[in-house]
Write a protein that holds these residues in place. Sequence first.
Motif, PDB file in Angstrom:
ATOM      1  N   ILE A   1       0.840  -1.202   0.000  1.00 38.81           N
ATOM      2  CA  ILE A   1       0.000   0.000   0.000  1.00 38.81           C
ATOM      3  C   ILE A   1       0.872   1.249   0.000  1.00 38.81           C
ATOM      4  N   MET A   2       1.910   1.267   0.843  1.00 39.59           N
ATOM      5  CA  MET A   2       2.820   2.413   0.880  1.00 39.59           C
ATOM      6  C   MET A   2       3.501   2.614  -0.468  1.00 39.59           C
ATOM      7  N   GLN A   3       3.961   1.503  -1.054  1.00 33.27           N
ATOM      8  CA  GLN A   3       4.647   1.589  -2.342  1.00 33.27           C
ATOM      9  C   GLN A   3       3.700   2.024  -3.447  1.00 33.27           C
ATOM     10  N   LEU A   4       2.448   1.593  -3.349  1.00 38.64           N
ATOM     11  CA  LEU A   4       1.452   1.995  -4.343  1.00 38.64           C
ATOM     12  C   LEU A   4       1.191   3.499  -4.263  1.00 38.64           C
ATOM     13  N   ILE A   5       1.152   4.030  -3.060  1.00 46.85           N
ATOM     14  CA  ILE A   5       0.962   5.472  -2.875  1.00 46.85           C
ATOM     15  C   ILE A   5       2.100   6.232  -3.535  1.00 46.85           C
ATOM     16  N   VAL A   6       3.323   5.739  -3.323  1.00 52.01           N
ATOM     17  CA  VAL A   6       4.487   6.373  -3.953  1.00 52.01           C
ATOM     18  C   VAL A   6       4.371   6.302  -5.469  1.00 52.01           C
TER      19      VAL A   6
ATOM     20  N   LEU B   1       1.773   9.172 -12.010  1.00 48.87           N
ATOM     21  CA  LEU B   1       0.635   9.319 -12.911  1.00 48.87           C
ATOM     22  C   LEU B   1       0.197  10.771 -13.073  1.00 48.87           C
ATOM     23  N   LEU B   2       1.004  11.718 -12.574  1.00 53.37           N
ATOM     24  CA  LEU B   2       0.665  13.136 -12.729  1.00 53.37           C
ATOM     25  C   LEU B   2       0.471  13.459 -14.210  1.00 53.37           C
ATOM     26  N   PRO B   3      -0.525  14.259 -14.542  1.00 53.34           N
ATOM     27  CA  PRO B   3      -0.833  14.565 -15.943  1.00 53.34           C
ATOM     28  C   PRO B   3       0.380  15.121 -16.698  1.00 53.34           C
ATOM     29  N   GLY B   4       0.630  14.559 -17.863  1.00 51.57           N
ATOM     30  CA  GLY B   4       1.693  15.063 -18.720  1.00 51.57           C
ATOM     31  C   GLY B   4       3.078  14.565 -18.388  1.00 51.57           C
TER      32      GLY B   4
ATOM     33  N   LEU C   1      -2.987   1.256 -20.703  1.00 50.86           N
ATOM     34  CA  LEU C   1      -2.279   0.084 -20.176  1.00 50.86           C
ATOM     35  C   LEU C   1      -0.953   0.484 -19.531  1.00 50.86           C
ATOM     36  N   MET C   2      -0.474   1.690 -19.872  1.00 51.80           N
ATOM     37  CA  MET C   2       0.779   2.167 -19.290  1.00 51.80           C
ATOM     38  C   MET C   2       0.631   2.428 -17.794  1.00 51.80           C
ATOM     39  N   ILE C   3      -0.574   2.715 -17.341  1.00 53.97           N
ATOM     40  CA  ILE C   3      -0.788   3.026 -15.923  1.00 53.97           C
ATOM     41  C   ILE C   3      -0.487   1.820 -15.024  1.00 53.97           C
ATOM     42  N   PRO C   4      -1.150   0.665 -15.229  1.00 57.12           N
ATOM     43  CA  PRO C   4      -0.817  -0.486 -14.372  1.00 57.12           C
ATOM     44  C   PRO C   4       0.621  -0.960 -14.567  1.00 57.12           C
ATOM     45  N   LEU C   5       1.151  -0.831 -15.789  1.00 56.47           N
ATOM     46  CA  LEU C   5       2.535  -1.239 -16.037  1.00 56.47           C
ATOM     47  C   LEU C   5       3.503  -0.384 -15.223  1.00 56.47           C
ATOM     48  N   ALA C   6       3.253   0.921 -15.193  1.00 57.65           N
ATOM     49  CA  ALA C   6       4.119   1.829 -14.437  1.00 57.65           C
ATOM     50  C   ALA C   6       4.053   1.531 -12.946  1.00 57.65           C
TER      51      ALA C   6
ATOM     52  N   MET D   1      13.512   3.264 -11.252  1.00 55.11           N
ATOM     53  CA  MET D   1      12.426   2.925 -12.164  1.00 55.11           C
ATOM     54  C   MET D   1      11.677   4.159 -12.649  1.00 55.11           C
ATOM     55  N   VAL D   2      11.589   5.195 -11.828  1.00 58.62           N
ATOM     56  CA  VAL D   2      10.977   6.447 -12.286  1.00 58.62           C
ATOM     57  C   VAL D   2      11.803   7.038 -13.424  1.00 58.62           C
ATOM     58  N   ALA D   3      13.123   7.015 -13.273  1.00 52.76           N
ATOM     59  CA  ALA D   3      14.004   7.504 -14.341  1.00 52.76           C
ATOM     60  C   ALA D   3      13.800   6.703 -15.622  1.00 52.76           C
ATOM     61  N   ALA D   4      13.591   5.394 -15.469  1.00 51.16           N
ATOM     62  CA  ALA D   4      13.374   4.532 -16.637  1.00 51.16           C
ATOM     63  C   ALA D   4      12.054   4.855 -17.324  1.00 51.16           C
ATOM     64  N   LEU D   5      11.016   5.093 -16.534  1.00 49.69           N
ATOM     65  CA  LEU D   5       9.701   5.400 -17.096  1.00 49.69           C
ATOM     66  C   LEU D   5       9.695   6.773 -17.778  1.00 49.69           C
ATOM     67  N   LEU D   6      10.328   7.736 -17.151  1.00 49.61           N
ATOM     68  CA  LEU D   6      10.359   9.079 -17.735  1.00 49.61           C
ATOM     69  C   LEU D   6      11.232   9.122 -18.978  1.00 49.61           C
ATOM     70  N   GLY D   7      12.330   8.387 -18.960  1.00 49.73           N
ATOM     71  CA  GLY D   7      13.290   8.427 -20.060  1.00 49.73           C
ATOM     72  C   GLY D   7      13.044   7.417 -21.156  1.00 49.73           C
ATOM     73  N   ASN D   8      11.915   6.701 -21.103  1.00 50.31           N
ATOM     74  CA  ASN D   8      11.557   5.721 -22.126  1.00 50.31           C
ATOM     75  C   ASN D   8      12.626   4.638 -22.289  1.00 50.31           C
ATOM     76  N   SER D   9      13.179   4.195 -21.144  1.00 51.41           N
ATOM     77  CA  SER D   9      14.194   3.128 -21.181  1.00 51.41           C
ATOM     78  C   SER D   9      13.750   1.931 -20.342  1.00 51.41           C
ATOM     79  N   LEU D  10      12.426   1.754 -20.203  1.00 47.16           N
ATOM     80  CA  LEU D  10      11.883   0.777 -19.270  1.00 47.16           C
ATOM     81  C   LEU D  10      12.389  -0.633 -19.551  1.00 47.16           C
ATOM     82  N   ILE D  11      12.307  -1.095 -20.790  1.00 44.14           N
ATOM     83  CA  ILE D  11      12.701  -2.460 -21.116  1.00 44.14           C
ATOM     84  C   ILE D  11      14.179  -2.674 -20.825  1.00 44.14           C
ATOM     85  N   PHE D  12      15.000  -1.746 -21.278  1.00 43.66           N
ATOM     86  CA  PHE D  12      16.430  -1.881 -21.039  1.00 43.66           C
ATOM     87  C   PHE D  12      16.746  -1.870 -19.547  1.00 43.66           C
TER      88      PHE D  12
END
Length: 360
Positions: free
Chosen positions: A168-173, A178-181, A195-200, A283-294
């Motif tokens: 629950i704590m990690q989910l809150i973080v 998911l902030l807009p934009g 589908l990007m929301i649950p994946l993130a 992982m936030v850096a990966a999601l923002l920088g479009n390097s998730l798979i790598f």
Amino acid sequence: MLGQSDIFIFIVTIIVTALFTALVRRELLAADIRDNPIVSEHRQKSGTPTMGGFGILLGVSFMALFLFNFKANSYLIITVLMMIVSGFFGMFDDLLGFKVKEYQKVVRNAGEEPVQIGQLLLEPGEEARVATPKAKKDYAEIVEKEHKLELVDEIPIKSETSETEKIIMQLIVAIFILLPGVLSTSIMGIELGVLMIPLALFAIIGSINSVNLIDGMDGLAAGIIAIASIASALYAGVATGSVASLPFVVIAGASVGFLVLNHYPAKIFMGDTGSFALGTGYMVAALLGNSLIFSIIALAVPIVSVIISLLHRSHIITLPVEPLHHTLNYHGMSEQKIILLYWGITFVVSVIALFIFGIF
């Protein structure tokens, strides 16, 4: 590839984080905030300051403020803010850990034949913690009837938040991403939409737990994150640009800076304060920088460790000690060798991934 400015930022982050970590260590010692490991092989580390992750948080925060005036980067600001939020959640778990929940017995097989206790088969002379309900029941029966087990020690077990509370704590973080934009809806050019929301959310929670689980030996987690972050910075710099590589550069520098005092034998532990922050930031850096798979591939060692632990908890496989790196230590591999092995595998996997993705 990384430019001269990235290398400069990397070096400055190392120095700043090392200095902040030394300051945090001094304050932790003054406040008598020390760890008390429950793994038998690590009992000699009792008294080492913990919650050293504050040094990492101070390091990345300083760099975010320092670079704000010279190289405005919203990716870095968002990454650091989420690391701070996650680090404070980890701090609560660390603080709860100072409350003793129970004392677990450490026993030695004093007989001449193997003894079954819980899921373990103790050979003559071997030691183990009496941790599971089955092991406690077996211990009572063996002591009462056979007198083959010798009590060696009683280890204080920390209180901690439940698995549900942690999720629950990690989910809150994770929800903050998911902030807009802020969050892209595509991966490597593939549009995922909602589908990007649950994946993130899954990626961030998985990363936090992976780094948290691997943080059980001196410098293990910090070294792995440093290597994976450098590789991810190289990938993101080519795939997206310097705006995407900068958060990884800062995270890598903070990890190396923390290693100055966290390498074997560690003078400070990061605690959940640090592991939560690093897992989130990476992982936030990966999601923002479009390097998730790598970045997921580069984090293969902690992820595989989590999978093995889940298989153990599901009774599909049996480990004498969880997680896997403690099992290796239990079977005689030294802590230094395990650390170098895990670092080495992370390095090899990262280099192979860079070649596969066409970065080299």
